[in-house]
Scaffold this motif. Structure first.
Motif, mmCIF file in Angstrom:
data_model
loop_
_atom_site.group_PDB
_atom_site.id
_atom_site.type_symbol
_atom_site.label_atom_id
_atom_site.label_comp_id
_atom_site.label_asym_id
_atom_site.label_seq_id
_atom_site.Cartn_x
_atom_site.Cartn_y
_atom_site.Cartn_z
ATOM 1 N N PRO A 50 32.209 45.457 45.142
ATOM 2 C CA PRO A 50 31.927 45.588 43.653
ATOM 3 C C PRO A 50 31.799 44.522 42.676
ATOM 4 O O PRO A 50 31.111 44.361 41.637
ATOM 5 C CB PRO A 50 32.363 46.807 43.119
ATOM 6 C CG PRO A 50 33.598 46.755 43.780
ATOM 7 C CD PRO A 50 33.498 46.261 45.194
ATOM 8 N N PHE A 51 32.808 43.449 43.063
ATOM 9 C CA PHE A 51 32.877 42.294 41.996
ATOM 10 C C PHE A 51 32.494 41.120 42.801
ATOM 11 O O PHE A 51 32.873 40.185 42.317
ATOM 12 C CB PHE A 51 34.391 42.207 41.451
ATOM 13 C CG PHE A 51 34.867 43.403 41.054
ATOM 14 C CD1 PHE A 51 34.708 43.596 39.546
ATOM 15 C CD2 PHE A 51 35.688 44.346 41.736
ATOM 16 C CE1 PHE A 51 35.259 44.791 38.972
ATOM 17 C CE2 PHE A 51 36.253 45.410 40.938
ATOM 18 C CZ PHE A 51 36.069 45.709 39.745
ATOM 19 N N MET B 219 41.385 45.207 41.771
ATOM 20 C CA MET B 219 41.610 46.698 41.980
ATOM 21 C C MET B 219 42.614 47.138 41.105
ATOM 22 O O MET B 219 42.474 48.386 40.550
ATOM 23 C CB MET B 219 41.897 46.879 43.450
ATOM 24 C CG MET B 219 40.848 46.500 44.489
ATOM 25 S SD MET B 219 41.272 46.800 46.333
ATOM 26 C CE MET B 219 42.422 45.515 46.373
ATOM 27 N N GLU B 220 43.833 46.586 40.915
ATOM 28 C CA GLU B 220 44.801 47.152 39.845
ATOM 29 C C GLU B 220 44.265 47.275 38.598
ATOM 30 O O GLU B 220 44.550 48.224 37.998
ATOM 31 C CB GLU B 220 45.898 46.215 40.018
ATOM 32 C CG GLU B 220 47.061 46.857 39.167
ATOM 33 C CD GLU B 220 48.488 45.921 39.497
ATOM 34 O OE1 GLU B 220 49.214 45.846 38.731
ATOM 35 O OE2 GLU B 220 48.593 45.303 40.633
ATOM 36 N N ASP B 221 43.483 46.359 38.086
ATOM 37 C CA ASP B 221 43.000 46.555 36.554
ATOM 38 C C ASP B 221 42.077 47.488 36.720
ATOM 39 O O ASP B 221 41.903 48.299 35.474
ATOM 40 C CB ASP B 221 42.306 45.201 36.377
ATOM 41 C CG ASP B 221 43.124 43.889 36.113
ATOM 42 O OD1 ASP B 221 44.303 44.127 36.180
ATOM 43 O OD2 ASP B 221 42.630 42.737 35.909
ATOM 44 N N ALA B 222 41.428 47.891 37.611
ATOM 45 C CA ALA B 222 40.448 49.036 37.634
ATOM 46 C C ALA B 222 41.000 50.222 37.551
ATOM 47 O O ALA B 222 40.825 51.103 36.861
ATOM 48 C CB ALA B 222 39.638 49.030 38.822
ATOM 49 N N LYS C 202 31.665 48.921 33.643
ATOM 50 C CA LYS C 202 31.119 49.794 34.668
ATOM 51 C C LYS C 202 31.296 49.588 36.157
ATOM 52 O O LYS C 202 31.804 50.631 36.668
ATOM 53 C CB LYS C 202 29.403 49.628 34.563
ATOM 54 C CG LYS C 202 28.513 50.436 35.335
ATOM 55 C CD LYS C 202 27.103 50.402 35.203
ATOM 56 C CE LYS C 202 26.287 51.399 36.116
ATOM 57 N NZ LYS C 202 24.857 51.054 35.842
ATOM 58 N N LYS C 203 31.609 48.407 36.707
ATOM 59 C CA LYS C 203 32.031 48.158 37.813
ATOM 60 C C LYS C 203 33.596 48.658 37.995
ATOM 61 O O LYS C 203 33.902 49.050 39.071
ATOM 62 C CB LYS C 203 31.897 46.916 38.198
ATOM 63 C CG LYS C 203 30.509 46.317 38.477
ATOM 64 C CD LYS C 203 30.353 44.875 38.714
ATOM 65 C CE LYS C 203 28.988 44.489 39.073
ATOM 66 N NZ LYS C 203 28.633 45.015 40.545
ATOM 67 N N GLN C 204 34.416 48.421 37.102
ATOM 68 C CA GLN C 204 35.753 49.033 36.961
ATOM 69 C C GLN C 204 35.730 50.361 37.073
ATOM 70 O O GLN C 204 36.751 51.008 38.006
ATOM 71 C CB GLN C 204 36.321 48.434 36.022
ATOM 72 C CG GLN C 204 36.927 46.992 35.841
ATOM 73 C CD GLN C 204 37.818 46.475 34.730
ATOM 74 O OE1 GLN C 204 37.430 46.969 33.532
ATOM 75 N NE2 GLN C 204 38.395 45.678 34.684
#
Length: 328
Positions: A48-49, A62-65, A106-108
């Motif tokens: 996604p990123f 991933m952790e930030d999301a 949005k991606k997160q």
């Protein structure tokens, strides 16, 4: 006579089926495997990123999301009238800083949603060489063609990679305790750093992956790198750049992955979906012939039958274009 030195791969469990939920993240090889899964209608969120090459950036996004962390605006830059983020690939791009922030958010949110219920997480390490930016030495996912003087280059250690993923796992397991983790090292050669440097990098990544697999029972290693350099150790299995695996090599590694991790009960459906993909790529000698019109009608009925349970909207669009082409 055998022309390759084949080796056994431990059977993966639990298997992936069409009820699984997957996130594929990492180097361009993770995109290739993700695309092959998506073509066969497995539910996958694929990079996604954008393409991420180093493990630190993968763990970070991933952790930030998961934690719904604020987006670091210090990592936003403008280039050629477009806005990008140093923590992500140039695929994540917008015409203003505000729209870039909305896109990343949005991606997160999508990534968080998938991670919360994912049955399998596919991670492909690309390189252990990283570039640090700014006063705080933040690892960037992509330098976005900025001057080299803005960055400091260094080699990650296996221990540093392990530490970052251990922190991410501690967060993820609280939310989703049942996920399975599939690690692989990319078979793509990162020759920009140099051939000896590429081998050094791959060694670091392989050790880090093994440290994680040894520590966590939910972690598994799939040897895509080893398949490429041992079973397919010939330049004819590379594209013209002699860096990326050829389509034939990608298909071979996919078959090894399928035989290791995909539930055999899905094989009949996979064959059907592969057949639809082949039929859609078929070029008719005479698009207006009765035989070809019948061929397209049969293909439409087949797609409509499977559309009840799977998303075939892209395939239906392709089919309509072929049907509209007739008579022109």
């Amino acid at each position: 006579m055998h022309w390759t030195l084949a080796f056994d791969i431990p059977e993966g469990k639990p298997k992936i089926n069409h009820r699984s939920s997957l996130l594929s993240i990492g180097s361009c090889f993770s995109t290739i495997i993700g695309d092959k899964l998506m073509d066969r209608k497995f539910p996958v969120l694929n990079n996604p990123f954008g393409t991420l090459f180093n493990p630190i950036s993968m763990a970070q996004v991933m952790e930030d999301a998961l934690l719904e962390m604020p987006i670091n605006s210090d990592m936003v830059l403008a280039r050629d009238g477009l806005y990008l983020h140093f923590g992500m690939h140039s695929d994540v791009v917008a015409y203003s800083a505000e729209s870039l922030m909305r896109l990343i958010k949005k991606k997160q949110q999508l990534t968080k949603s998938v991670l919360e219920s994912a049955s399998h997480l596919l991670i492909t390490f690309g390189t252990a060489w990283v570039y640090e930016y700014g006063n705080h030495g933040q690892v960037v996912a992509n330098c976005h063609k900025q001057p080299s003087g803005l960055f400091e280059k260094r080699l990650l250690s296996p221990e540093e990679i392990f530490k970052n993923f251990n922190a991410f796992f501690n967060v993820l397991r609280q939310i989703n305790p049942s996920f399975q983790l599939l690690f692989t090292v990319s078979p793509v050669r990162h020759t920009k750093e140099g051939i000896p440097e590429n081998q050094l990098s791959k060694s670091v990544l392989r050790i880090a992956a093994q440290m994680i697999v040894d520590q966590f029972e939910f972690a598994h290693y799939f040897p895509s790198y080893e398949i490429m350099i041992d079973e397919l150790r010939d330049y004819r299995f590379y594209k013209q750049d002699r860096v990326h695996p050829s389509e034939e090599a990608e298909d071979y590694i996919w078959e090894r992955f399928k035989n290791t991790w995909i539930d055999p009960k899905t094989y009949p459906l996979i064959q059907e979906f592969e057949g639809i993909k082949r039929d859609l790529s078929h070029k008719a000698f005479n698009p207006d012939s009765p035989a070809h019109i019948k061929f397209l009608d049969n293909l439409q009925r087949k797609i409509e039958r499977y559309s009840k349970d799977f998303d075939f909207s892209k395939e239906m669009d392709q089919l309509r274009k072929k049907q509209q082409y007739r008579g022109r």
